[in-house]
Design a protein around this motif. Structure first.
Motif, PDB file in Angstrom:
ATOM      1  N   UNK A  46      -7.495  -3.501  -3.342  1.00 55.33           N
ATOM      2  CA  UNK A  46      -7.517  -2.979  -1.983  1.00 55.33           C
ATOM      3  C   UNK A  46      -8.909  -3.079  -1.381  1.00 55.33           C
ATOM      4  N   UNK A  47      -9.926  -2.801  -2.197  1.00 58.78           N
ATOM      5  CA  UNK A  47     -11.304  -2.899  -1.731  1.00 58.78           C
ATOM      6  C   UNK A  47     -11.645  -4.325  -1.340  1.00 58.78           C
ATOM      7  N   UNK A  48     -11.202  -5.280  -2.138  1.00 59.74           N
ATOM      8  CA  UNK A  48     -11.461  -6.686  -1.826  1.00 59.74           C
ATOM      9  C   UNK A  48     -10.758  -7.119  -0.548  1.00 59.74           C
ATOM     10  N   UNK A  49      -9.540  -6.636  -0.324  1.00 55.96           N
ATOM     11  CA  UNK A  49      -8.822  -6.964   0.910  1.00 55.96           C
ATOM     12  C   UNK A  49      -9.568  -6.424   2.126  1.00 55.96           C
ATOM     13  N   UNK A  68       5.491   0.987  -7.120  1.00 52.25           N
ATOM     14  CA  UNK A  68       5.025   2.235  -7.725  1.00 52.25           C
ATOM     15  C   UNK A  68       6.177   3.195  -7.985  1.00 52.25           C
ATOM     16  N   UNK A  69       7.197   3.182  -7.126  1.00 56.66           N
ATOM     17  CA  UNK A  69       8.352   4.063  -7.307  1.00 56.66           C
ATOM     18  C   UNK A  69       9.183   3.675  -8.527  1.00 56.66           C
ATOM     19  N   UNK A  70       9.100   2.462  -8.988  1.00 61.29           N
ATOM     20  CA  UNK A  70       9.940   1.977 -10.076  1.00 61.29           C
ATOM     21  C   UNK A  70       9.264   2.083 -11.441  1.00 61.29           C
ATOM     22  N   UNK A  71       7.975   2.294 -11.463  1.00 57.39           N
ATOM     23  CA  UNK A  71       7.278   2.335 -12.754  1.00 57.39           C
ATOM     24  C   UNK A  71       6.098   3.289 -12.695  1.00 57.39           C
ATOM     25  N   UNK A  72       5.670   3.738 -13.864  1.00 57.76           N
ATOM     26  CA  UNK A  72       4.512   4.629 -13.973  1.00 57.76           C
ATOM     27  C   UNK A  72       3.253   3.778 -14.134  1.00 57.76           C
ATOM     28  N   UNK A  73       2.313   3.995 -13.221  1.00 56.23           N
ATOM     29  CA  UNK A  73       1.092   3.184 -13.241  1.00 56.23           C
ATOM     30  C   UNK A  73       0.070   3.845 -14.161  1.00 56.23           C
ATOM     31  N   UNK A  74      -0.432   3.066 -15.111  1.00 57.98           N
ATOM     32  CA  UNK A  74      -1.447   3.550 -16.032  1.00 57.98           C
ATOM     33  C   UNK A  74      -2.803   3.577 -15.342  1.00 57.98           C
ATOM     34  N   UNK A  75      -3.759   4.218 -15.980  1.00 59.22           N
ATOM     35  CA  UNK A  75      -5.087   4.365 -15.383  1.00 59.22           C
ATOM     36  C   UNK A  75      -5.740   3.024 -15.096  1.00 59.22           C
ATOM     37  N   UNK A  76      -5.594   2.078 -16.030  1.00 59.65           N
ATOM     38  CA  UNK A  76      -6.203   0.763 -15.803  1.00 59.65           C
ATOM     39  C   UNK A  76      -5.568   0.048 -14.623  1.00 59.65           C
ATOM     40  N   UNK A  77      -4.254   0.230 -14.450  1.00 57.09           N
ATOM     41  CA  UNK A  77      -3.557  -0.393 -13.327  1.00 57.09           C
ATOM     42  C   UNK A  77      -3.978   0.245 -12.010  1.00 57.09           C
ATOM     43  N   UNK A  79       0.134  -3.312   6.230  1.00 54.12           N
ATOM     44  CA  UNK A  79       1.213  -2.318   6.150  1.00 54.12           C
ATOM     45  C   UNK A  79       2.387  -2.872   5.344  1.00 54.12           C
ATOM     46  N   UNK A  80       2.730  -4.132   5.611  1.00 52.51           N
ATOM     47  CA  UNK A  80       3.838  -4.722   4.865  1.00 52.51           C
ATOM     48  C   UNK A  80       3.506  -4.821   3.381  1.00 52.51           C
ATOM     49  N   UNK A  81       2.282  -5.247   3.081  1.00 54.29           N
ATOM     50  CA  UNK A  81       1.887  -5.346   1.673  1.00 54.29           C
ATOM     51  C   UNK A  81       1.853  -3.968   1.014  1.00 54.29           C
ATOM     52  N   UNK A  82       1.389  -2.957   1.755  1.00 50.98           N
ATOM     53  CA  UNK A  82       1.327  -1.618   1.195  1.00 50.98           C
ATOM     54  C   UNK A  82       2.724  -1.078   0.914  1.00 50.98           C
ATOM     55  N   UNK A  83       3.675  -1.390   1.781  1.00 51.45           N
ATOM     56  CA  UNK A  83       5.051  -0.966   1.556  1.00 51.45           C
ATOM     57  C   UNK A  83       5.627  -1.616   0.310  1.00 51.45           C
ATOM     58  N   UNK A  84       5.287  -2.896   0.113  1.00 53.20           N
ATOM     59  CA  UNK A  84       5.754  -3.589  -1.082  1.00 53.20           C
ATOM     60  C   UNK A  84       5.158  -2.974  -2.343  1.00 53.20           C
ATOM     61  N   UNK A  85       3.864  -2.597  -2.273  1.00 55.51           N
ATOM     62  CA  UNK A  85       3.217  -1.961  -3.424  1.00 55.51           C
ATOM     63  C   UNK A  85       3.843  -0.600  -3.705  1.00 55.51           C
ATOM     64  N   UNK A  86       4.196   0.144  -2.655  1.00 54.37           N
ATOM     65  CA  UNK A  86       4.802   1.467  -2.830  1.00 54.37           C
ATOM     66  C   UNK A  86       6.152   1.365  -3.529  1.00 54.37           C
ATOM     67  N   UNK A  87       6.905   0.319  -3.204  1.00 53.79           N
ATOM     68  CA  UNK A  87       8.208   0.135  -3.856  1.00 53.79           C
ATOM     69  C   UNK A  87       8.033  -0.102  -5.355  1.00 53.79           C
TER      70      UNK A  87
END
Length: 357
Positions: A168-171, A151-160, A141-149
């Motif tokens: 996430x699958x590996x985790x 994502x809010x600051x930049x536009x993620x391209x398809x490769x990203x 949950x903590x890691x997901x919150x960090x990832x969400x922050x």
């Protein structure tokens, strides 16, 4: 991360309610089917208090203090000590304290030491695994919150986006490997094997099968995250042998295989479906055996499981097995699989058709 934090009052209340509901369901099931309900109620409450102590000791102390800091040797020592202390406490209560408090013998006094040890180990193992899941959820949950922050600051391209999906699958795969096969148990299982190999060869055989499943699950996967179908089939056969030994071969299981195993698949998909059938199926009816069929045609896998439902007391389950299968099939094989569950009143059937190309 890595620091012990006290629980706020609301969190303590939520934990108390969850444990109470969890124990109440088990208590009602076991007490209603026992000829000595008062004894069963007392022993069930006692067992859940012990399991709660194991759960929070591991999730709030051992894992943050040692595991997160990669001090694996210290962590392994703590876990082994936890197991031995747990076994000693249960033995003390079962044979000395419980008879004195209840005024009647405990329900385990007629068991031999091997059976008592296996049952006690099973409860300890569940509490330890659940604490792993709880700890991992907080970290995720903590890691997901960090990832969400981010994502809010930049536009993620398809490769990203694909890269984040793979991470996430590996985790989640690492989490499942931790559930099925924690590395620290190898030394403990080796100790048990040496202890019982001469006196209880059947138990030793079960320990070897469990060790093989764990070793396969914890081994480093290739870059594509896949494993050989042959390895998955071997793990299913090991799991079947463990259940046969556990119930003195009084279970009825048919495992039919056809085709060549020269394929690679997502790990734990098939064995998770089999394990779900073991948890919730009635394996003791010769007229309705558990049927497992694996048919490989070219690059297509057809996997079929059919079992009679079990009513009454069931093994404790986290309930994430089928969710794991459905989610990872969609992530790994989008548009190349068909997963169907036929849930009738008394019968349960699972069909999986998978295109591996």
């Amino acid at each position: 991360m890595g620091k012990y934090r006290q629980y706020p009052p609301i969190t303590i209340l939520v934990h108390f309610i969850v444990w109470t509901l969890y124990a109440s369901v088990t208590l009602l099931v076991y007490a209603s089917s026992s000829s000595h309900p008062k004894i069963v109620i007392y022993e069930t409450i006692e067992t859940f208090f012990i399991c709660a102590a194991i759960f929070y000791t591991n999730s709030d102390f051992f894992l943050p203090v040692f595991f997160e800091k990669k001090e694996y040797v210290k962590y392994t020592i703590c876990i082994i000590i936890s197991f031995l202390v747990h076994l000693g406490i249960r033995y003390l209560f079962a044979y000395y304290i419980d008879p004195f408090v209840m005024g009647s013998p405990s329900t385990v006094v007629d068991m031999n030491f091997t059976s008592f040890t296996i049952i006690s180990t099973w409860w300890w193992f569940q509490a330890t695994l659940f604490s792993f899941g709880y700890w991992f959820s907080k970290v995720s949950i903590k890691r997901e919150q960090e990832v969400s922050m981010v994502r809010d600051e930049m536009t993620i391209k398809e490769t990203e986006q694909l890269k984040l999906r793979q991470e996430k699958l590996e985790l989640e795969n690492a989490f499942l490997r931790t559930q099925i096969n924690p590395h620290f148990l190898f030394n403990t299982l080796g100790y048990f094997y040496n202890k019982v190999s001469d006196t209880h060869p059947d138990v030793a055989e079960g320990i070897v099968a469990l060790t093989n499943i764990m070793r396969s699950s914890i081994s480093k996967k290739t870059h594509d995250g896949l494993v050989s179908l042959e390895e998955e089939v071997e793990n299913i056969e090991y799991l079947i042998s463990i259940y046969r030994m556990r119930y003195n071969n009084k279970v009825y299981i048919l495992f039919n295989k056809a085709g060549e195993y020269n394929l690679r698949i997502m790990p734990h998909i098939l064995i998770t479906l089999v394990e779900n059938a073991f948890k919730h199926g009635d394996l003791h009816d010769p007229a309705n055996p558990l049927i497992i069929c694996l048919d490989i045609q070219d690059k297509d896998i057809n996997f079929h499981i059919h079992n009679k439902k079990r009513f009454g007391p069931k093994e404790i389950s986290s309930g994430v097995g089928l969710q794991y299968v459905a989610k990872h099939l969609e992530l790994m094989y989008p548009g190349n699989y068909h997963f169907n569950i036929d849930n009738k009143e008394y019968l349960y059937t699972v069909n999986l058709h998978l295109k591996t190309n």
